[in-house]
Design a protein around this motif. Structure first.
Motif, mmCIF file in Angstrom:
data_model
loop_
_atom_site.group_PDB
_atom_site.id
_atom_site.type_symbol
_atom_site.label_atom_id
_atom_site.label_comp_id
_atom_site.label_asym_id
_atom_site.label_seq_id
_atom_site.Cartn_x
_atom_site.Cartn_y
_atom_site.Cartn_z
ATOM 1 N N LEU A 145 -26.285 10.343 1.975
ATOM 2 C CA LEU A 145 -26.060 10.689 0.573
ATOM 3 C C LEU A 145 -24.694 10.172 0.179
ATOM 4 C CD1 LEU A 145 -26.855 13.863 -1.405
ATOM 5 C CD2 LEU A 145 -24.470 13.098 -1.338
ATOM 6 N N VAL A 146 -24.639 9.390 -0.882
ATOM 7 C CA VAL A 146 -23.377 8.834 -1.342
ATOM 8 C C VAL A 146 -23.005 9.469 -2.669
ATOM 9 C CG1 VAL A 146 -24.468 6.862 -2.492
ATOM 10 C CG2 VAL A 146 -22.090 6.699 -1.794
ATOM 11 N N VAL A 147 -21.740 9.879 -2.782
ATOM 12 C CA VAL A 147 -21.196 10.420 -4.023
ATOM 13 C C VAL A 147 -20.243 9.384 -4.591
ATOM 14 C CG1 VAL A 147 -19.841 12.254 -5.098
ATOM 15 C CG2 VAL A 147 -21.411 12.798 -3.223
ATOM 16 N N CYS A 148 -20.463 8.975 -5.831
ATOM 17 C CA CYS A 148 -19.610 7.973 -6.478
ATOM 18 C C CYS A 148 -18.617 8.672 -7.390
ATOM 19 C CB CYS A 148 -20.457 7.005 -7.296
ATOM 20 S SG CYS A 148 -21.709 6.127 -6.358
ATOM 21 N N GLY A 149 -17.323 8.522 -7.102
ATOM 22 C CA GLY A 149 -16.291 9.118 -7.929
ATOM 23 C C GLY A 149 -15.346 9.972 -7.115
ATOM 24 N N GLY A 150 -14.059 9.651 -7.176
ATOM 25 C CA GLY A 150 -13.079 10.358 -6.365
ATOM 26 C C GLY A 150 -12.274 11.387 -7.122
ATOM 27 N N GLY A 151 -12.748 11.774 -8.324
ATOM 28 C CA GLY A 151 -12.088 12.844 -9.056
ATOM 29 C C GLY A 151 -12.481 14.200 -8.495
ATOM 30 N N GLU A 177 -7.772 6.466 -4.248
ATOM 31 C CA GLU A 177 -7.781 7.427 -3.155
ATOM 32 C C GLU A 177 -8.143 8.805 -3.714
ATOM 33 O OE1 GLU A 177 -7.364 8.446 0.870
ATOM 34 O OE2 GLU A 177 -7.254 6.460 -0.073
ATOM 35 N N PRO A 178 -9.200 9.450 -3.227
ATOM 36 C CA PRO A 178 -9.573 10.766 -3.743
ATOM 37 C C PRO A 178 -8.431 11.773 -3.610
ATOM 38 C CG PRO A 178 -11.327 9.871 -2.365
ATOM 39 C CD PRO A 178 -10.143 8.963 -2.209
ATOM 40 N N GLY A 179 -8.141 12.461 -4.710
ATOM 41 C CA GLY A 179 -7.077 13.461 -4.688
ATOM 42 C C GLY A 179 -5.685 12.888 -4.784
ATOM 43 N N ALA A 186 -1.420 19.417 -1.199
ATOM 44 C CA ALA A 186 -2.815 19.589 -1.612
ATOM 45 C C ALA A 186 -3.662 18.406 -1.148
ATOM 46 C CB ALA A 186 -2.891 19.746 -3.122
ATOM 47 N N LYS A 187 -3.129 17.205 -1.276
ATOM 48 C CA LYS A 187 -3.858 16.001 -0.837
ATOM 49 C C LYS A 187 -4.122 16.076 0.663
ATOM 50 C CE LYS A 187 -5.213 11.574 -1.069
ATOM 51 N NZ LYS A 187 -5.355 11.207 0.342
ATOM 52 N N GLU A 188 -3.139 16.503 1.432
ATOM 53 C CA GLU A 188 -3.315 16.621 2.879
ATOM 54 C C GLU A 188 -4.429 17.609 3.211
ATOM 55 O OE1 GLU A 188 -0.696 17.933 6.827
ATOM 56 O OE2 GLU A 188 0.251 17.789 4.859
ATOM 57 N N THR A 195 -12.262 15.406 6.841
ATOM 58 C CA THR A 195 -12.381 15.184 8.283
ATOM 59 C C THR A 195 -13.197 16.291 8.936
ATOM 60 O OG1 THR A 195 -10.251 14.027 8.356
ATOM 61 C CG2 THR A 195 -11.103 14.898 10.431
ATOM 62 N N ARG A 196 -12.895 17.532 8.602
ATOM 63 C CA ARG A 196 -13.587 18.679 9.197
ATOM 64 C C ARG A 196 -15.074 18.667 8.877
ATOM 65 N NH1 ARG A 196 -14.590 23.264 6.611
ATOM 66 N NH2 ARG A 196 -12.953 22.862 5.056
ATOM 67 N N LEU A 197 -15.423 18.272 7.656
ATOM 68 C CA LEU A 197 -16.815 18.285 7.227
ATOM 69 C C LEU A 197 -17.540 16.971 7.494
ATOM 70 C CD1 LEU A 197 -16.292 20.139 3.825
ATOM 71 C CD2 LEU A 197 -17.372 21.076 5.880
ATOM 72 N N GLY A 198 -16.818 15.981 7.966
ATOM 73 C CA GLY A 198 -17.446 14.704 8.293
ATOM 74 C C GLY A 198 -17.742 13.826 7.095
ATOM 75 N N VAL A 199 -16.997 13.995 6.000
ATOM 76 C CA VAL A 199 -17.183 13.149 4.823
ATOM 77 C C VAL A 199 -16.498 11.806 5.061
ATOM 78 C CG1 VAL A 199 -16.708 12.874 2.348
ATOM 79 C CG2 VAL A 199 -17.301 15.132 3.265
ATOM 80 N N ASP A 200 -17.260 10.734 4.946
ATOM 81 C CA ASP A 200 -16.747 9.380 5.130
ATOM 82 C C ASP A 200 -16.253 8.853 3.785
ATOM 83 O OD1 ASP A 200 -16.188 6.833 5.992
ATOM 84 O OD2 ASP A 200 -18.277 6.165 5.949
ATOM 85 N N VAL A 201 -14.961 8.613 3.658
ATOM 86 C CA VAL A 201 -14.375 8.166 2.395
ATOM 87 C C VAL A 201 -14.276 6.641 2.378
ATOM 88 C CG1 VAL A 201 -12.347 8.228 0.903
ATOM 89 C CG2 VAL A 201 -13.078 10.300 2.103
ATOM 90 N N VAL A 202 -14.838 6.042 1.333
ATOM 91 C CA VAL A 202 -14.758 4.592 1.122
ATOM 92 C C VAL A 202 -13.992 4.393 -0.183
ATOM 93 C CG1 VAL A 202 -16.042 2.450 0.792
ATOM 94 C CG2 VAL A 202 -16.981 4.252 2.273
ATOM 95 N N SER A 203 -12.735 3.982 -0.103
ATOM 96 C CA SER A 203 -11.911 3.854 -1.304
ATOM 97 C C SER A 203 -11.338 2.455 -1.411
ATOM 98 C CB SER A 203 -10.776 4.883 -1.287
ATOM 99 O OG SER A 203 -9.919 4.664 -0.188
ATOM 100 N N GLY A 204 -10.833 2.145 -2.606
ATOM 101 C CA GLY A 204 -10.190 0.856 -2.821
ATOM 102 C C GLY A 204 -11.067 -0.180 -3.480
#
Length: 390
Positions: A145-151, A177-179, A186-188, A195-204
């Motif tokens: 499942l892919v979510v589009c949007g880093g807001g 970069e999300p956040g 807060a960003k950290e 990381t804890r939930l295993g969400v793979d972030v693709v940014s840039g």
């Protein structure tokens, strides 16, 4: 014989419009001032909880009639599709047919919706966070499942799906970069939740097209998916522009410091549909936080104007951003009132979950009454002649 001397019509029953209608009806003599609320649905939608709805969580229904109990608000369930600013009428399509509703003062509070036109393929191949999304996503338990949007909407959706659907591979795709707008602390915390939930972030890289099974990015790469959720931005209904109101490039009606349309002062625009300039820029950011304060303000301002007074300008002070990271984690980013830039003060973890639930629960609770802000329930004002518009 109809004794109504002044007719107020409110379009939209979101955080701004619902509070405006309910509070105004408590402020005026409804034998002389009529208050009509027009909304497409018969229930209040908690937009800050739509990421929960999308993952199949059941929320208690919130019928509009419950919020309006004890008031004389005339609730019309239907869709407004035409405003005649000369005749001062609104044309509404209801289940019983088309009808015209006359007004002396119009409160335009139709809010915003997810923008599905900014990238080709959104409408055909992506889901958006709306009340109807839950059924469409009910079977999304495995695959990617892919979510589009880093807001904030994208962050909340990605973490909610990752926590509630452990069989899914969740990817969050974002131009930036999300956040990144949050404080370092807060960003950290947001990054740690990914990381804890295993969400793979693709940014840039930005999404340029959505096909049946893949995102095409502007760096030439692709991201495959089984299910796509679009959280890439908002837009507003075209009705204000079609009615001839002066709007900005985003279609939001430009208003003055008393939330009146600069071109049609008999129309007040509140919530996401309004472009209100201030220290924050040409307009407030989309979100329920502004509408929840503009609704009570406009009710009091109209009560004062209808009774012959002159309302004070609207003032706004935003103090926080509440970000859910699943049901067990959250971050509260406190912000500077002047420009909404992040402060170093944050809440994290369980206490942040409690804080956000308290904020959202309090908002719903207040809709059953007059809403936030000073309120004098014993004062039922009456019309005092022509209402000032200029």
């Amino acid at each position: 014989m109809d004794s109504i001397e002044h007719r107020v019509v409110v379009l939209g029953a979101g955080y701004a419009g619902l509070t405006a209608a309910a509070r105004l009806a408590r402020r005026v003599d409804t034998a002389l001032v009529g208050v009509t609320l027009v909304n497409a649905r018969d229930e209040f939608v908690q937009r800050p909880r739509l990421h929960q709805v999308a993952t199949g969580q059941e929320l208690a229904p919130l019928p509009l009639t419950g919020f309006l109990a004890g008031t004389a608000v005339d609730l019309v369930i239907g869709t407004a599709h035409d405003i005649d600013t000369t005749a001062r009428t609104v044309t509404v399509d209801t289940a019983e047919g088309r009808r015209e509703i006359a007004y002396d003062t119009l409160v335009y509070a139709l809010g915003s919706r997810v923008d599905t036109t900014s990238v080709p393929g959104i409408g055909e191949h992506a889901h958006v966070l709306e009340p109807s999304t839950a059924a469409a996503l009910a079977e999304a338990t495995t695959g990617t499942l892919v979510v589009c949007g880093g807001g904030l909407t994208g962050i909340e959706a990605a973490t909610e799906f990752a926590e509630s659907r452990p069989g899914l591979t969740v990817r969050l795709v974002s131009r930036g970069e999300p956040g990144a707008h949050l404080s370092p602390a807060a960003k950290e915390h947001v990054d740690a939740a990914f990381t804890r939930l295993g969400v793979d972030v693709v940014s840039g890289a930005a999404v340029t097209e959505i096909t049946e099974r893949a995102l095409l990015l502007d760096d030439g790469t692709t991201v495959d998916f089984d299910v796509c959720v679009w959280a890439g931005g908002f837009t507003v209904p075209e009705l204000a522009a079609e009615a001839g109101l002066t709007v900005d490039r985003a279609g939001r009606a430009i208003v003055d410091d008393r939330l009146r349309s600069v071109s049609h002062p008999g129309i007040h625009v509140i919530g996401d549909a309004a472009a209100l300039a201030g220290t924050w820029g040409d307009s407030l950011a989309y979100g329920c936080r502004s509408g929840g304060f503009q609704g009570p303000y406009i009710a009091d301002a109209l009560a004062k104007a209808i009774s012959g007074g002159r309302p004070e300008p609207f003032t706004f002070r935003h103090i926080h951003q509440c970000v859910s990271l699943g049901r067990k984690d959250a971050v509260i980013q406190f912000v500077h009132a002047s420009d909404e830039s992040p402060r170093n003060a944050v809440l994290r973890g369980r206490v942040a979950v409690w804080y956000k639930d308290l904020v959202l629960g309090s908002a719903v609770f207040m809709f059953g009454g007059p809403g936030p802000g000073p309120y004098l329930p014993h004062r039922r004002v009456r019309p005092a002649g022509a209402m000032e518009e200029a």
